[in-house]
Design an enzyme around this catalytic site. Sequence first.
Site, mmCIF file in Angstrom:
data_model
loop_
_atom_site.group_PDB
_atom_site.id
_atom_site.type_symbol
_atom_site.label_atom_id
_atom_site.label_comp_id
_atom_site.label_asym_id
_atom_site.label_seq_id
_atom_site.Cartn_x
_atom_site.Cartn_y
_atom_site.Cartn_z
ATOM 1 N N ARG A 55 0.861 -1.179 0.000
ATOM 2 C CA ARG A 55 0.000 0.000 0.000
ATOM 3 C C ARG A 55 0.898 1.229 0.000
ATOM 4 N NH1 ARG A 55 2.456 1.975 3.772
ATOM 5 N NH2 ARG A 55 0.925 3.617 3.743
ATOM 6 N N ASP A 241 -2.022 10.856 -1.999
ATOM 7 C CA ASP A 241 -2.457 9.825 -2.943
ATOM 8 C C ASP A 241 -2.842 10.403 -4.291
ATOM 9 O OD1 ASP A 241 -2.932 8.580 -0.132
ATOM 10 O OD2 ASP A 241 -2.804 6.950 -1.595
ATOM 11 N N ASN A 251 -5.292 12.408 0.824
ATOM 12 C CA ASN A 251 -4.357 11.559 1.575
ATOM 13 C C ASN A 251 -5.179 10.773 2.592
ATOM 14 O OD1 ASN A 251 -1.649 10.648 2.149
ATOM 15 N ND2 ASN A 251 -1.753 11.801 4.054
ATOM 16 N N LYS A 252 -4.510 9.950 3.349
ATOM 17 C CA LYS A 252 -5.174 9.075 4.320
ATOM 18 C C LYS A 252 -6.190 9.842 5.163
ATOM 19 C CE LYS A 252 -4.942 5.618 4.701
ATOM 20 N NZ LYS A 252 -5.974 4.806 3.992
HETATM 21 O O1 MRU Z 1 -4.438 3.244 2.326
HETATM 22 P P1 MRU Z 1 -2.961 3.447 2.183
HETATM 23 O O2 MRU Z 1 -2.166 2.866 3.297
HETATM 24 O O3 MRU Z 1 -2.468 3.008 0.824
HETATM 25 O O4 MRU Z 1 -2.789 5.017 2.263
HETATM 26 C C1 MRU Z 1 -1.502 5.554 2.190
HETATM 27 C C2 MRU Z 1 -1.456 7.018 2.315
HETATM 28 O O5 MRU Z 1 -2.464 7.681 2.476
HETATM 29 C C3 MRU Z 1 -0.120 7.657 2.130
HETATM 30 O O6 MRU Z 1 -0.004 8.794 2.915
HETATM 31 C C4 MRU Z 1 0.049 8.035 0.657
HETATM 32 O O7 MRU Z 1 -0.221 6.949 -0.179
HETATM 33 C C5 MRU Z 1 1.425 8.533 0.362
HETATM 34 S S1 MRU Z 1 2.615 7.241 0.448
HETATM 35 C C6 MRU Z 1 4.134 7.887 0.048
#
Ligand code: MRU
Length: 352
Positions: A55, A241, A251-252
């Site tokens: 991920r 993202d 982002n998350k």
């Molecule tokens: O759901 P995930 O774990 O894939 O989410 C990840 C994030 O939100 C990260 O902050 C984002 O992908 C940047 S990773 C360099």
Amino acid sequence: MSETAVLAQSTIETIEWTPEGVVMIDQTRLPREVVFVTCRDYREVAEAIRSMVIRGAPAIGVAAAMGVALGVLQSDDPAREMPVICETLSKTRPTAVNLFWAIDRMKRVFAEVQGAPLARIRERLVEEAQAIRNEDIAINEAIGRNGAPLVPDGKTVLTHCNAGALATAGFGTALGVIRAAVQAGKKVDVFADETRPFLQGARLTAWELQRDGIETTLITDNMAGHFLKSGRIGCVVVGADRIAANGDVANKVGTYGVAVLAKENNVPFYVAAPISTLDLTLVSGDQIPIEERAAREVIEVQGVAIAPEGIKVANPAFDVTPNRYVSAIITERGVARAPYEQSLRELVALKK
Ligand code: MRU
């Protein structure tokens, strides 16, 4: 998928191309166990992305590229199968644009070698997937170099989720900035939000920073405001993202709240991301698709129920932080500031 347990490793190998298949560290099992899984066909790669064995936006992109390469390598008629391979991989997670960016790049290379002998087509796609992986590490190091000067010496950096080596091919974006600041001799410690519901902060960021010997304090997400008000936090650095043309950042989930609290307390809020995370086809963050994940992730913590059976649940995996909360976007080509419509386009136009 087959697996190998590894007790200790000095550097984190998030994802690698091997003759046996695509090898990745299983991020669903960290930090309890360090297990590497081998995806032996493109469907297994797609499943690894969907189930979050791998991920983080850049890492998802690398995995998708390797999935396409694996699909072509194992196909006797790639011209016929390529659309299905790409479609299967692109249906895994909708928000991180790096997934689609990587698949498009592989499609372009595939189109370029049409008419070449099958062995050459296969070789070229494997080469490109490996190039995407290797470039990602170099990009993160450049993001680190560009971002390190923004990190205040002698202060704490707050981060949300995991934008580290595990979320990329190596070094990390947000954690790359922190690593580069530490390498530059700054005295920096980190506050890591645990990141409910999937616990990327607690399980992954805490794990990788601890391995690096970077002083890290784990907090639950609802503690961020308390510490941002305390004057102890020098800046916030997070990953992304997908970033729209106006600088709105997906982002998350939980990032938006942190950004608002940072602005309220005059703490700079930085986003570190590669150019491949920009989606200039979208005018604003309102157009970014937000993934909704399974209710189970909220109802259970590591398999243990924490809510009554049958309760209704919402589980958006990401949120969108409006550009007005973003102090700067750190990329491998430089640092963009508002107005982002202009600064992001200028960075994209720069020669690599
Ligand atoms: O759901 P995930 O774990 O894939 O989410 C990840 C994030 O939100 C990260 O902050 C984002 O992908 C940047 S990773 C360099």
